[in-house]
Design a protein around this motif. Structure first.
Motif, PDB file in Angstrom:
ATOM      1  N   GLY A  67      11.232  -4.376  23.964  1.00  0.00           N
ATOM      2  CA  GLY A  67       9.972  -3.864  24.504  1.00  0.00           C
ATOM      3  C   GLY A  67      10.190  -3.034  25.760  1.00  0.00           C
ATOM      4  N   SER A  68      11.124  -3.481  26.615  1.00  0.00           N
ATOM      5  CA  SER A  68      11.436  -2.734  27.831  1.00  0.00           C
ATOM      6  C   SER A  68      12.009  -1.360  27.511  1.00  0.00           C
ATOM      7  CB  SER A  68      12.425  -3.536  28.685  1.00  0.00           C
ATOM      8  OG  SER A  68      12.903  -2.784  29.775  1.00  0.00           O
ATOM      9  N   ARG A  69      12.886  -1.297  26.540  1.00  0.00           N
ATOM     10  CA  ARG A  69      13.476  -0.003  26.153  1.00  0.00           C
ATOM     11  C   ARG A  69      12.419   0.918  25.535  1.00  0.00           C
ATOM     12  NH1 ARG A  69      19.289  -0.080  25.447  1.00  0.00           N
ATOM     13  NH2 ARG A  69      20.138  -2.047  26.207  1.00  0.00           N
ATOM     14  N   LEU A  70      11.475   0.335  24.802  1.00  0.00           N
ATOM     15  CA  LEU A  70      10.404   1.142  24.223  1.00  0.00           C
ATOM     16  C   LEU A  70       9.525   1.739  25.318  1.00  0.00           C
ATOM     17  CD1 LEU A  70       8.906   2.112  21.677  1.00  0.00           C
ATOM     18  CD2 LEU A  70       7.586  -0.015  21.754  1.00  0.00           C
ATOM     19  N   ILE A  71       9.197   0.941  26.339  1.00  0.00           N
ATOM     20  CA  ILE A  71       8.386   1.442  27.451  1.00  0.00           C
ATOM     21  C   ILE A  71       9.143   2.516  28.219  1.00  0.00           C
ATOM     22  CG2 ILE A  71       7.324   0.779  29.641  1.00  0.00           C
ATOM     23  CD1 ILE A  71       6.707  -1.940  28.426  1.00  0.00           C
ATOM     24  N   ALA A  72      10.467   2.378  28.306  1.00  0.00           N
ATOM     25  CA  ALA A  72      11.271   3.351  29.055  1.00  0.00           C
ATOM     26  C   ALA A  72      11.178   4.753  28.461  1.00  0.00           C
ATOM     27  CB  ALA A  72      12.727   2.906  29.092  1.00  0.00           C
ATOM     28  N   LYS A  73      10.842   4.855  27.186  1.00  0.00           N
ATOM     29  CA  LYS A  73      10.695   6.177  26.570  1.00  0.00           C
ATOM     30  C   LYS A  73       9.465   6.918  27.069  1.00  0.00           C
ATOM     31  CE  LYS A  73      13.035   4.885  22.260  1.00  0.00           C
ATOM     32  NZ  LYS A  73      12.907   4.796  20.778  1.00  0.00           N
ATOM     33  N   TYR A  74       8.514   6.168  27.617  1.00  0.00           N
ATOM     34  CA  TYR A  74       7.257   6.780  28.034  1.00  0.00           C
ATOM     35  C   TYR A  74       6.997   6.644  29.540  1.00  0.00           C
ATOM     36  CZ  TYR A  74       6.593   6.323  23.000  1.00  0.00           C
ATOM     37  OH  TYR A  74       6.769   6.383  21.629  1.00  0.00           O
ATOM     38  N   LEU A  75       7.588   5.616  30.180  1.00  0.00           N
ATOM     39  CA  LEU A  75       7.378   5.413  31.610  1.00  0.00           C
ATOM     40  C   LEU A  75       8.728   5.353  32.328  1.00  0.00           C
ATOM     41  CD1 LEU A  75       4.566   2.674  31.677  1.00  0.00           C
ATOM     42  CD2 LEU A  75       4.319   5.118  32.116  1.00  0.00           C
ATOM     43  N   PRO A  76       9.037   6.322  33.175  1.00  0.00           N
ATOM     44  CA  PRO A  76      10.322   6.314  33.889  1.00  0.00           C
ATOM     45  C   PRO A  76      10.285   5.398  35.105  1.00  0.00           C
ATOM     46  CG  PRO A  76       9.083   8.295  34.444  1.00  0.00           C
ATOM     47  CD  PRO A  76       8.266   7.559  33.423  1.00  0.00           C
ATOM     48  N   ILE A  77      10.221   4.099  34.867  1.00  0.00           N
ATOM     49  CA  ILE A  77      10.168   3.120  35.961  1.00  0.00           C
ATOM     50  C   ILE A  77      11.346   2.172  35.816  1.00  0.00           C
ATOM     51  CG2 ILE A  77       7.671   3.264  36.255  1.00  0.00           C
ATOM     52  CD1 ILE A  77       7.359   0.814  34.521  1.00  0.00           C
ATOM     53  N   GLY A  78      11.537   1.310  36.819  1.00  0.00           N
ATOM     54  CA  GLY A  78      12.668   0.388  36.835  1.00  0.00           C
ATOM     55  C   GLY A  78      12.598  -0.642  35.719  1.00  0.00           C
ATOM     56  N   ARG A  79      13.771  -1.211  35.420  1.00  0.00           N
ATOM     57  CA  ARG A  79      13.866  -2.175  34.318  1.00  0.00           C
ATOM     58  C   ARG A  79      13.027  -3.413  34.587  1.00  0.00           C
ATOM     59  NH1 ARG A  79      17.003  -3.820  30.089  1.00  0.00           N
ATOM     60  NH2 ARG A  79      17.260  -6.066  29.880  1.00  0.00           N
ATOM     61  N   ASN A  80      13.067  -3.929  35.803  1.00  0.00           N
ATOM     62  CA  ASN A  80      12.297  -5.144  36.109  1.00  0.00           C
ATOM     63  C   ASN A  80      10.796  -4.908  35.959  1.00  0.00           C
ATOM     64  OD1 ASN A  80      14.643  -6.539  36.621  1.00  0.00           O
ATOM     65  ND2 ASN A  80      14.532  -6.285  38.848  1.00  0.00           N
ATOM     66  N   TRP A  81      10.323  -3.712  36.329  1.00  0.00           N
ATOM     67  CA  TRP A  81       8.913  -3.389  36.141  1.00  0.00           C
ATOM     68  C   TRP A  81       8.559  -3.348  34.657  1.00  0.00           C
ATOM     69  CZ3 TRP A  81       5.440  -3.684  39.809  1.00  0.00           C
ATOM     70  CH2 TRP A  81       5.823  -3.524  41.143  1.00  0.00           C
ATOM     71  N   ARG A  82       9.447  -2.790  33.847  1.00  0.00           N
ATOM     72  CA  ARG A  82       9.188  -2.722  32.402  1.00  0.00           C
ATOM     73  C   ARG A  82       9.160  -4.118  31.788  1.00  0.00           C
ATOM     74  NH1 ARG A  82      13.382   1.161  32.636  1.00  0.00           N
ATOM     75  NH2 ARG A  82      14.656  -0.166  31.284  1.00  0.00           N
ATOM     76  N   ILE A  83      10.077  -4.962  32.217  1.00  0.00           N
ATOM     77  CA  ILE A  83      10.083  -6.344  31.717  1.00  0.00           C
ATOM     78  C   ILE A  83       8.793  -7.057  32.124  1.00  0.00           C
ATOM     79  CG2 ILE A  83      11.208  -8.593  31.974  1.00  0.00           C
ATOM     80  CD1 ILE A  83      13.864  -7.131  32.115  1.00  0.00           C
ATOM     81  N   GLY A  84       8.337  -6.808  33.356  1.00  0.00           N
ATOM     82  CA  GLY A  84       7.071  -7.401  33.806  1.00  0.00           C
ATOM     83  C   GLY A  84       5.901  -6.955  32.947  1.00  0.00           C
ATOM     84  N   ILE A  85       5.882  -5.688  32.550  1.00  0.00           N
ATOM     85  CA  ILE A  85       4.805  -5.187  31.691  1.00  0.00           C
ATOM     86  C   ILE A  85       4.836  -5.879  30.335  1.00  0.00           C
ATOM     87  CG2 ILE A  85       3.982  -3.156  30.448  1.00  0.00           C
ATOM     88  CD1 ILE A  85       4.868  -1.474  32.839  1.00  0.00           C
ATOM     89  N   VAL A  86       6.031  -6.046  29.780  1.00  0.00           N
ATOM     90  CA  VAL A  86       6.158  -6.715  28.482  1.00  0.00           C
ATOM     91  C   VAL A  86       5.633  -8.147  28.566  1.00  0.00           C
ATOM     92  CG1 VAL A  86       7.789  -7.561  26.745  1.00  0.00           C
ATOM     93  CG2 VAL A  86       8.089  -5.282  27.728  1.00  0.00           C
ATOM     94  N   LEU A  87       6.001  -8.854  29.622  1.00  0.00           N
ATOM     95  CA  LEU A  87       5.559 -10.242  29.771  1.00  0.00           C
ATOM     96  C   LEU A  87       4.052 -10.315  30.004  1.00  0.00           C
ATOM     97  CD1 LEU A  87       8.466 -11.651  31.978  1.00  0.00           C
ATOM     98  CD2 LEU A  87       8.116 -11.949  29.517  1.00  0.00           C
ATOM     99  N   LEU A  88       3.503  -9.378  30.758  1.00  0.00           N
ATOM    100  CA  LEU A  88       2.052  -9.360  30.981  1.00  0.00           C
ATOM    101  C   LEU A  88       1.307  -9.108  29.674  1.00  0.00           C
ATOM    102  CD1 LEU A  88       1.670  -7.442  34.375  1.00  0.00           C
ATOM    103  CD2 LEU A  88       1.190  -9.861  33.910  1.00  0.00           C
ATOM    104  N   LEU A  89       1.825  -8.223  28.842  1.00  0.00           N
ATOM    105  CA  LEU A  89       1.191  -7.975  27.551  1.00  0.00           C
ATOM    106  C   LEU A  89       1.231  -9.228  26.673  1.00  0.00           C
ATOM    107  CD1 LEU A  89       2.529  -4.398  26.734  1.00  0.00           C
ATOM    108  CD2 LEU A  89       0.207  -5.037  27.416  1.00  0.00           C
ATOM    109  N   ALA A  90       2.365  -9.954  26.717  1.00  0.00           N
ATOM    110  CA  ALA A  90       2.475 -11.187  25.925  1.00  0.00           C
ATOM    111  C   ALA A  90       1.484 -12.233  26.418  1.00  0.00           C
ATOM    112  CB  ALA A  90       3.904 -11.721  25.998  1.00  0.00           C
TER     113      ALA A  90
END
Length: 373
Positions: A67-90
């Motif tokens: 999920g983090s890698r998928l978000i990275a294709k659209y949002l150029p933000i840090g890995r920890n932020w992307r992981i946080g987004i994935v967990l918030l969605l879950a």
């Protein structure tokens, strides 16, 4: 006098546990190795449940990482932020499931066993009317066994929600692994001989890639099957004039959850769907059969081939056999993780075969260079 002192010194310096015979020493070393192997097997058996939880955490980490890698294709933000987004969605999905769908699904789940039992009784009454020699005692025994089977399935499904401690451990360990996987990868690589570390990293990277793809396909299949089943049961029947199938939301949820377990999950969800369908009449029952085959056709001929091309193609009979073995040994958790574990074993064997083939090729090239004639 000097020779006598040397002999005495040699005897004194010799360890009393040293085996002088080289042949006996070799056999003792072999026995020690076999003893260590047996001890490792016994330890693995005792720690099997713990190791399975750790593997479940690896699967969960692969889902978060994907999920983090998928978000990275659209949002150029840090890995920890992307992981946080994935967990918030879950977490948001779980909250929605609990608050908005929980009351409806729990009410349907309370009525579910009564409908299943009633339909099983009707089935045997129909068989008796067709001339099958089924006595009352036989019906009670078979219905009792069937109810026990349904109860086992209910417990298994309930175990997914009820095993909070196991799920919590899997979640916590999986989050730590997803935040900094390189840290743990280096720790394991440190225990591997230096000459084999390149192969270890290559195998681990291929495993991680395969796991991400496999879990992405699995989640996609769960979403498609769950929503597709719910929509067809809730609204499809109304379009053709037979009405909505009872418990459409519950059946859609069960179909989506059970889609995580290939083969067996589809069979269980199909049986439950058809039994509930026939509670509303023959037309509705036949319609649920149609819905089941339509959903499984889309999954089997569209989603699975699409995912298999990008992951590891496992033979269905091999997956089913692994599910039966792991299900007996480890219960519902082993049944759910049998497929990804089998995929990882296949990747490891393929990588080992690849390295051996490359080694044989290099050895052959060296021989040809040494013997130009």
């Amino acid at each position: 006098m000097s020779n006598d002192q040397n002999e005495v010194g040699a005897k004194v310096g010799t360890s009393p546990t040293r085996i002088e015979s080289p042949k006996l020493r070799y056999e003792a070393s072999k026995a020690l190795v076999w003893g260590l192997v047996i001890g490792l097997i016994v330890l693995t058996v005792h720690l099997s449940q713990t190791l399975l939880v750790i593997f479940g955490a690896l699967v969960f980490a692969a889902i978060i990482d994907g999920g983090s890698r998928l978000i990275a294709k659209y949002l150029p933000i840090g890995r920890n932020w992307r992981i946080g987004i994935v967990l918030l969605l879950a977490v948001a999905f779980l909250i929605w499931l609990g608050y908005f769908a929980g009351s409806q699904i729990s009410q349907q789940a309370a009525e579910f066993p009564a409908i299943i039992n009633d339909q099983i009784g009707r089935l045997f009454a129909f068989l008796q009317s067709q001339g099958f020699a089924i006595g009352t005692d036989d019906v009670k025994n078979i219905v009792g066994s069937a109810v026990t089977g349904v109860g086992t399935v209910t417990k298994a499904i309930g175990g997914i929600f009820g095993g909070l401690t196991t799920l919590l451990l899997i979640g916590i360990i999986g989050i730590y692994l997803a935040i900094d996987p390189n840290l743990y990868e280096r720790g394991v690589a440190w225990m591997v001989p230096e000459r084999r570390r390149d192969g270890f990293y290559e195998t681990v990277n291929q495993m991680a890639y395969t796991m991400r793809r496999l879990m992405a396909g699995r989640i996609l299949g769960m979403i498609v099957e769950g929503i597709f089943t719910w929509a067809l049961l809730a609204y499809g029947g109304m379009l053709i004039g037979i009405g909505a199938v009872p418990m459409a939301a519950l059946l859609g949820l069960l179909t989506g959850l059970l889609a995580f377990i290939p083969n067996i999950g589809a069979i269980i969800s199909g049986v439950l769907m058809v039994l509930v369908g026939f509670s509303g009449g023959v037309d509705m029952g036949l319609y649920t059969v149609f819905v089941y085959f339509l959903v499984q056709t889309v999954d089997g001929y569209v989603l699975i081939p699409l995912v298999a091309k990008k992951t590891v193609d496992l033979a269905p009979a091999l997956v089913l056999g692994a599910q039966l073995v792991f299900g007996v040994l480890f219960g519902i958790l082993g049944l759910a993780l049998a497929d990804p574990m089998l995929a990882m074993i296949k990747v490891a064997l393929e990588q080992r075969a690849k390295r051996l083939e490359e080694g044989d090729r290099e050895h052959s090239d060296d021989e040809m260079a040494a013997d130009p004639a």
